[in-house]
Scaffold this active site. Structure first.
Site, PDB file in Angstrom:
ATOM      1  N   ASP A  52    -110.130  16.534 -29.813  1.00  0.00           N
ATOM      2  CA  ASP A  52    -109.673  17.769 -29.197  1.00  0.00           C
ATOM      3  C   ASP A  52    -110.672  18.306 -28.185  1.00  0.00           C
ATOM      4  O   ASP A  52    -111.816  17.847 -28.104  1.00  0.00           O
ATOM      5  CB  ASP A  52    -109.429  18.819 -30.284  1.00  0.00           C
ATOM      6  CG  ASP A  52    -108.408  18.369 -31.310  1.00  0.00           C
ATOM      7  OD1 ASP A  52    -107.356  17.844 -30.892  1.00  0.00           O
ATOM      8  OD2 ASP A  52    -108.666  18.521 -32.520  1.00  0.00           O
ATOM      9  N   TYR A 111    -116.657  10.904 -39.131  1.00  0.00           N
ATOM     10  CA  TYR A 111    -116.908  12.135 -38.392  1.00  0.00           C
ATOM     11  C   TYR A 111    -118.095  12.863 -39.016  1.00  0.00           C
ATOM     12  O   TYR A 111    -118.275  12.815 -40.240  1.00  0.00           O
ATOM     13  CB  TYR A 111    -115.703  13.070 -38.439  1.00  0.00           C
ATOM     14  CG  TYR A 111    -114.556  12.673 -37.550  1.00  0.00           C
ATOM     15  CD1 TYR A 111    -114.496  13.100 -36.227  1.00  0.00           C
ATOM     16  CD2 TYR A 111    -113.516  11.884 -38.033  1.00  0.00           C
ATOM     17  CE1 TYR A 111    -113.428  12.750 -35.413  1.00  0.00           C
ATOM     18  CE2 TYR A 111    -112.444  11.526 -37.222  1.00  0.00           C
ATOM     19  CZ  TYR A 111    -112.412  11.966 -35.915  1.00  0.00           C
ATOM     20  OH  TYR A 111    -111.357  11.617 -35.105  1.00  0.00           O
TER      21      TYR A 111
END
Length: 247
Positions: A52, A111
């Protein structure tokens, strides 16, 4: 056609996300523009997954086809000369395995999320979450264990999805010099899922949620309380792992 795979990093604060947009600067858009100039025709870049707006990557992976024959080392150099200073190609190789796919061949993604629990740091505002308050690390570690395994993560996903079922392999949490690092490994992550998981763990660490609240959210697919995803600047796509001999 000649198929290539890139491993590259980027500063997400300088882009409007990975996915190509008509009027905004994105990672996919920048790469396709550069490659089209080289190949003389439109080029489709397929990545391991979207990040994003504001989210960074240390080792993102993408694939694309070129009509032109070019040495991968020279192609790497060309892209790095033409792209902005906020995107850097680490490696470029020919794809020899016809079954390889940058997205569907992913085995594990990692992540990491960074949280500053000390004084506000304006210089790092785009590169971590300036939470600036202490968190109970042990509570966060204990609660994170409940999130591991196969679950329906609907309560931790933003927007409507056909399915929110996936497997989180591990969640590791550590603190050093007042920076908490949350590292999450899994194959598939849905919209804002990592940032929502981090937000819930922060609520646990601050005492606003309890372990039984996480169990309830997993069982019902609904939030116990309303919360916003953790800010994007603290999130990094750290690594993408494929099967051995993937290319």
């Amino acid at each position: 056609m000649n198929r290539f795979v890139l491993i590259f990093s980027y500063d997400g604060s300088k882009y409007s996300g990975l996915q190509k947009l008509k009027k905004e600067s994105t990672i996919q858009g920048e790469l396709e523009k550069i490659l089209e100039r080289l190949d003389g025709a439109p080029v489709k870049v397929i990545s391991s997954g979207r990040t994003d707006r504001g989210v960074h990557a240390l080792n993102q992976c993408c694939m694309f086809d070129l009509k032109r024959k070019i040495d991968p080392y020279k192609l790497k150099g060309y892209i790095n000369r033409e792209t902005s200073s906020y995107l850097f190609v680490k490696s470029c190789e020919h794809v020899k395995n016809e079954h390889f796919h940058a997205r569907f061949s992913v085995k594990i993604k990692t992540y990491k999320y960074l949280i500053n629990t000390e004084i506000y740091d304006p210089i790092k505002e785009d590169y971590l979450y300036n939470y600036n308050k202490k968190l109970d690390l042990e509570k966060m570690k204990n609660a994170s264990k409940l999130l591991i395994g196969p679950h329906d993560y609907r309560a931790f996903v933003t927007g409507k999805q056909k399915t929110c079922e996936t497997i989180i392999e591990t969640i590791d949490i550590e603190e050093k010099d007042c920076i908490i690092t949350i590292r999450i490994k899994g194959k598939t992550f849905y919209t804002y899922m990592v940032r929502n998981l981090v937000a819930v763990l922060i609520l646990i660490g601050s005492g606003k949620l309890k372990e039984q609240d996480i169990l309830k959210m997993l069982q019902t697919g609904k939030k116990v309380i309303e919360y916003a995803p953790a800010p994007p600047g603290g999130l990094y796509l750290e690594n993408v792992l494929y099967e051995e001999n993937y290319i």
